[in-house]
Design a protein around this motif. Structure first.
Motif, PDB file in Angstrom:
ATOM      1  N   VAL A 124       0.801  -1.239   0.000  1.00  0.00           N
ATOM      2  CA  VAL A 124       0.000   0.000   0.000  1.00  0.00           C
ATOM      3  C   VAL A 124       0.829   1.283   0.000  1.00  0.00           C
ATOM      4  CG1 VAL A 124      -1.961  -1.089   1.130  1.00  0.00           C
ATOM      5  CG2 VAL A 124      -0.172  -0.056   2.531  1.00  0.00           C
ATOM      6  N   THR A 125       2.126   1.159   0.256  1.00  0.00           N
ATOM      7  CA  THR A 125       2.922   2.385   0.422  1.00  0.00           C
ATOM      8  C   THR A 125       3.099   3.153  -0.896  1.00  0.00           C
ATOM      9  OG1 THR A 125       4.945   3.215   1.385  1.00  0.00           O
ATOM     10  CG2 THR A 125       5.160   1.236   0.115  1.00  0.00           C
ATOM     11  N   ARG A 126       3.231   4.488  -0.779  1.00  0.00           N
ATOM     12  CA  ARG A 126       3.545   5.289  -1.972  1.00  0.00           C
ATOM     13  C   ARG A 126       4.777   6.144  -1.681  1.00  0.00           C
ATOM     14  NH1 ARG A 126       1.347  10.323  -0.948  1.00  0.00           N
ATOM     15  NH2 ARG A 126      -0.126  10.276   0.784  1.00  0.00           N
ATOM     16  N   PHE A 127       5.391   6.616  -2.765  1.00  0.00           N
ATOM     17  CA  PHE A 127       6.675   7.331  -2.632  1.00  0.00           C
ATOM     18  C   PHE A 127       6.475   8.842  -2.760  1.00  0.00           C
ATOM     19  CE2 PHE A 127      10.352   9.218  -4.829  1.00  0.00           C
ATOM     20  CZ  PHE A 127      11.340   8.947  -3.903  1.00  0.00           C
ATOM     21  N   GLU A 128       7.205   9.606  -1.932  1.00  0.00           N
ATOM     22  CA  GLU A 128       7.176  11.076  -2.029  1.00  0.00           C
ATOM     23  C   GLU A 128       8.595  11.586  -1.840  1.00  0.00           C
ATOM     24  OE1 GLU A 128       4.608  12.999  -2.620  1.00  0.00           O
ATOM     25  OE2 GLU A 128       2.784  12.139  -1.741  1.00  0.00           O
ATOM     26  N   ARG A 129       8.916  12.700  -2.536  1.00  0.00           N
ATOM     27  CA  ARG A 129      10.206  13.348  -2.324  1.00  0.00           C
ATOM     28  C   ARG A 129       9.945  14.838  -2.111  1.00  0.00           C
ATOM     29  NH1 ARG A 129      13.211  12.557  -7.228  1.00  0.00           N
ATOM     30  NH2 ARG A 129      14.169  10.642  -6.468  1.00  0.00           N
ATOM     31  N   ARG A 134      10.372  22.052   3.566  1.00  0.00           N
ATOM     32  CA  ARG A 134       8.994  21.670   3.304  1.00  0.00           C
ATOM     33  C   ARG A 134       8.397  21.085   4.596  1.00  0.00           C
ATOM     34  NH1 ARG A 134       5.451  20.029  -1.079  1.00  0.00           N
ATOM     35  NH2 ARG A 134       3.706  19.087   0.023  1.00  0.00           N
ATOM     36  N   VAL A 135       7.217  21.622   5.017  1.00  0.00           N
ATOM     37  CA  VAL A 135       6.560  21.103   6.220  1.00  0.00           C
ATOM     38  C   VAL A 135       5.762  19.865   5.824  1.00  0.00           C
ATOM     39  CG1 VAL A 135       4.824  21.595   7.978  1.00  0.00           C
ATOM     40  CG2 VAL A 135       6.501  23.343   7.359  1.00  0.00           C
ATOM     41  N   ILE A 136       6.010  18.754   6.497  1.00  0.00           N
ATOM     42  CA  ILE A 136       5.343  17.491   6.138  1.00  0.00           C
ATOM     43  C   ILE A 136       4.076  17.306   6.965  1.00  0.00           C
ATOM     44  CG2 ILE A 136       5.657  14.989   5.872  1.00  0.00           C
ATOM     45  CD1 ILE A 136       7.537  16.658   4.146  1.00  0.00           C
ATOM     46  N   THR A 153      16.807  13.795   6.225  1.00  0.00           N
ATOM     47  CA  THR A 153      16.620  14.099   7.644  1.00  0.00           C
ATOM     48  C   THR A 153      15.472  15.076   7.806  1.00  0.00           C
ATOM     49  OG1 THR A 153      19.011  13.940   7.861  1.00  0.00           O
ATOM     50  CG2 THR A 153      17.863  14.916   9.708  1.00  0.00           C
ATOM     51  N   VAL A 154      14.659  14.844   8.844  1.00  0.00           N
ATOM     52  CA  VAL A 154      13.599  15.808   9.173  1.00  0.00           C
ATOM     53  C   VAL A 154      13.795  16.266  10.616  1.00  0.00           C
ATOM     54  CG1 VAL A 154      11.909  14.777   7.597  1.00  0.00           C
ATOM     55  CG2 VAL A 154      11.985  14.026   9.975  1.00  0.00           C
ATOM     56  N   CYS A 197      11.348  19.180   6.638  1.00  0.00           N
ATOM     57  CA  CYS A 197      12.540  18.582   6.004  1.00  0.00           C
ATOM     58  C   CYS A 197      13.761  19.471   6.230  1.00  0.00           C
ATOM     59  CB  CYS A 197      12.344  18.442   4.499  1.00  0.00           C
ATOM     60  SG  CYS A 197      11.087  17.293   4.041  1.00  0.00           S
ATOM     61  N   MET A 198      14.857  18.874   6.662  1.00  0.00           N
ATOM     62  CA  MET A 198      16.106  19.622   6.829  1.00  0.00           C
ATOM     63  C   MET A 198      16.929  19.604   5.548  1.00  0.00           C
ATOM     64  SD  MET A 198      15.886  20.746   9.825  1.00  0.00           S
ATOM     65  CE  MET A 198      17.454  21.372  10.368  1.00  0.00           C
ATOM     66  N   GLU A 199      16.582  18.712   4.644  1.00  0.00           N
ATOM     67  CA  GLU A 199      17.273  18.579   3.348  1.00  0.00           C
ATOM     68  C   GLU A 199      16.312  17.859   2.416  1.00  0.00           C
ATOM     69  OE1 GLU A 199      20.540  15.740   3.734  1.00  0.00           O
ATOM     70  OE2 GLU A 199      19.569  14.962   5.489  1.00  0.00           O
TER      71      GLU A 199
END
Ligand SMILES: Nc1ncnc2c1ncn2[C@@H]1O[C@@H]2COP(=O)(O)O[C@H]2[C@H]1O
Length: 576
Positions: A124-129, A134-136, A153-154, A197-199
């Motif tokens: 079920v997982t999906r990928f995000e970059r 960016r605030v998650i 790293t977040v 996100c820190m990077e």
């Protein structure tokens, strides 16, 4: 028509055309860059035999695996896997889910789940970059997703926009392999914190419906209970009622660190209190050896051994009388007249009004060493090497090195991070100390949050467990002792092995130059002169903690032949 003519005259028409062209160009650039990145990831035309295949007897068919499908730029999620996660769960084949599942094993938090659950998540997982800043997830909002960090790293913050993470010198960071966002998915809860996100960071995301359908909420509850029962067992919290302890539970998560992994460079300076749940950790101190008097003395003693005279004495020619005295002593057959030499030397020292132990401090002293024959008397001529000034005097530049020394071991159930925190600033030991895992599981809690719950009784208990860490001088002396023993042990093994007269086992090294060379971690005092330019990589300590310094593990110094120290081994092999 009139309208268009007006626009034309105003130049607005041209402006609009320009903007459209710019948008198109930007779009092409964006696509182009993406394409370029993908190209970098996939590009492998020169690779040979990318397809691995074998005959499966059971299935009576050939199974092939194209290794390129799951190759990515180091650490990135592979493009082929991205393609799978872009499919609807029901369209993913069994084999695709299995491949994805294998790939996700690199994440600790994913690996912790049992296998059937891993397969369900892979389905079920999906990928995000997302990029830096960016605030998650946003504090106070309803949660919709749960995240695994595949790369990057977040930071977890208390503000809404996550900006404090970029100002805080010690933000709460979650790295590759961690997960977050589970609390906001539990029944009526909202997000407890903001995650930013820190990077550039790559995530595998599980949506709320799938999270609940796969009973991941139960896993989360299990983890909370694990933390609670760990704290409950600690003597430190024996006086805390359960309700108070439950307030501590969500303040941190269980984190796993592999053997030898650095947990923090300086725990005193960080804002965390660390509880060791399983395994143990070592407290390490980076010691600048040149700041120790014992090391200074030892180095000069060793350098004298190189050719019987202090290094600096070479810069000046000794007086003829001294030269003659030296010649006389040196001309004795060495092994047979050691005692005689010693006597002679003592007399000579008395005449000069110096004691034997003080010799290293006297740069003019040209008397020879007293013990038996040396190995590696390579320099019968003046040694030239650049010197640096230390607080005790000059030392060869090459000998100014640092070592990591173990200060203390922290075991399961112990805490790190409050060392001398309750002492007045001036009395505190402010030396930077690192924490290294020996295969440990731990919980990190922000100090200021913990202090909100801290009472006098708990404070007293924390104080009673405190110990004084050894000084740098003591650590240095310990290093010299351990180094001496290690060198002796190696010499002895070499001596005993020689006797077996078998050709030594020499592992074949690849011809390519390697980045890591274990020899670079040994300071070779015998070759101090030759090392004008370090030919091996130099490991540097962080500027923040020490001036640039080569980090070493051992020192190989000129020394007496082991056969002389252990006469019974003179004919190697006789005693084996
Ligand atoms: N002290 C902490 N350490 C690590 N992660 C945390 C901490 N506090 C909150 N989080 C994570 O940050 C997430 C914010 O959204 P959630 O509340 O859904 O779930 C939260 C946790 O997964």
């Amino acid at each position: 028509m009139k309208f268009w003519r007006n626009i034309r005259t105003l130049g607005l028409y041209q402006l609009a055309l320009d903007i459209i062209t710019m948008i198109r160009v930007c779009k092409m650039f964006r696509q182009g860059l993406k394409g370029f990145r993908e190209y970098q990831i996939i590009e492998a035309a020169h690779r040979t035999h990318p397809i691995f295949s074998f005959w499966d007897k059971k299935k009576q068919g050939r199974i092939t695996f194209d290794t390129l499908d799951f190759i990515a730029e180091e650490g990135h999620f592979p493009p082929r896997a991205i393609q799978i996660t872009q499919k609807k769960p029901s369209w993913r084949t069994e084999q695709e889910i299995q491949s994805l599942c294998n790939l996700l094993q690199v994440m600790d938090s994913y690996r912790n789940y049992d296998e059937p659950l891993q397969m369900l998540l892979a389905k079920v997982t999906r990928f995000e970059r997302f990029g830096r800043r960016r605030v998650i997830v946003k504090k106070g909002q309803r949660g919709n997703s749960f995240y695994f960090i595949y790369l990057g790293t977040v930071a977890v913050t208390d503000d809404e926009d996550g900006s404090s993470a970029f100002l805080d010198p010690h933000p709460t960071l979650l790295h590759k392999g961690s997960c977050f966002g589970e609390m906001g998915l539990l029944s009526t809860a909202v997000r407890r914190a903001t995650v930013v996100c820190m990077e550039e960071t790559e995530f595998l995301v599980v949506d709320r419906e799938d999270f609940l359908a796969n009973q991941l909420d139960e896993e989360v509850q299990k983890e909370s209970h694990y933390r609670f029962s760990f704290f409950r067992k600690l003597d430190l919290f024996s006086s805390w009622p359960d309700e108070k302890l439950w307030k501590l539970v969500p303040m941190g998560k269980v984190e796993k660190f592999a053997y030898g992994q650095l947990i923090t460079k300086d725990f005193a300076d960080s804002s965390f209190l660390i509880f060791i749940c399983k395994g143990s950790c070592e407290i390490l101190r980076l010691v600048d050896l040149a700041s120790s008097l014992s090391y200074y003395k030892w180095i000069w003693q060793c350098l004298e051994l190189i050719d019987d005279r202090p290094l600096r004495a070479h810069l000046k020619e000794p007086y003829p009388e001294k030269r003659f005295k030296e010649f006389q002593i040196k001309s004795y057959p060495l092994q047979d007249f050691t005692a005689l030499k010693l006597l002679h030397l003592q007399k000579a020292c008395e005449q000069e009004g110096t004691s034997l132990n003080e010799r290293f401090q006297d740069p003019e002293n040209t008397l020879p060493k007293i013990m038996g024959p040396k190995i590696r008397s390579r320099f019968p001529y003046p040694i030239k090497c650049s010197m640096v000034n230390t607080k005790f005097g000059e030392l060869p530049k090459e000998a100014v090195v640092g070592v990591y020394m173990k200060v203390h071991t922290v075991e399961e159930g112990e805490t790190v991070g409050f060392h001398q925190a309750f002492l007045p600033g001036a009395q505190r030991d402010l030396r930077p100390m690192g924490l290294m895992s020996l295969g440990a599981e731990l919980i990190r809690v922000r100090r200021e949050k913990f202090c909100e719950l801290l009472d006098n009784e708990t404070k007293g208990k924390l104080l009673s467990t405190e110990i004084d860490y050894p000084s740098d001088e003591e650590l240095c002396q310990r290093f010299l002792k351990e180094n001496h023993w290690n060198v002796f042990r190696k010499d002895l093994i070499r001596l005993l092995m020689e006797s077996q007269q078998k050709p030594p086992f020499i592992p074949s090294y690849p011809r390519k130059k390697e980045i890591y060379n274990p020899k670079s971690l040994i300071l070779d005092l015998c070759n101090i002169k030759k090392r004008s330019k370090p030919c091996r990589p130099v490991f540097m300590a962080s500027q923040k903690y020490l001036p640039p310094l080569r980090i070493i593990q051992a020192i190989s110094a000129p020394r007496h032949k082991i056969q002389e120290l252990l006469p019974q081994y003179k004919n190697a092999g006789v005693l084996i």
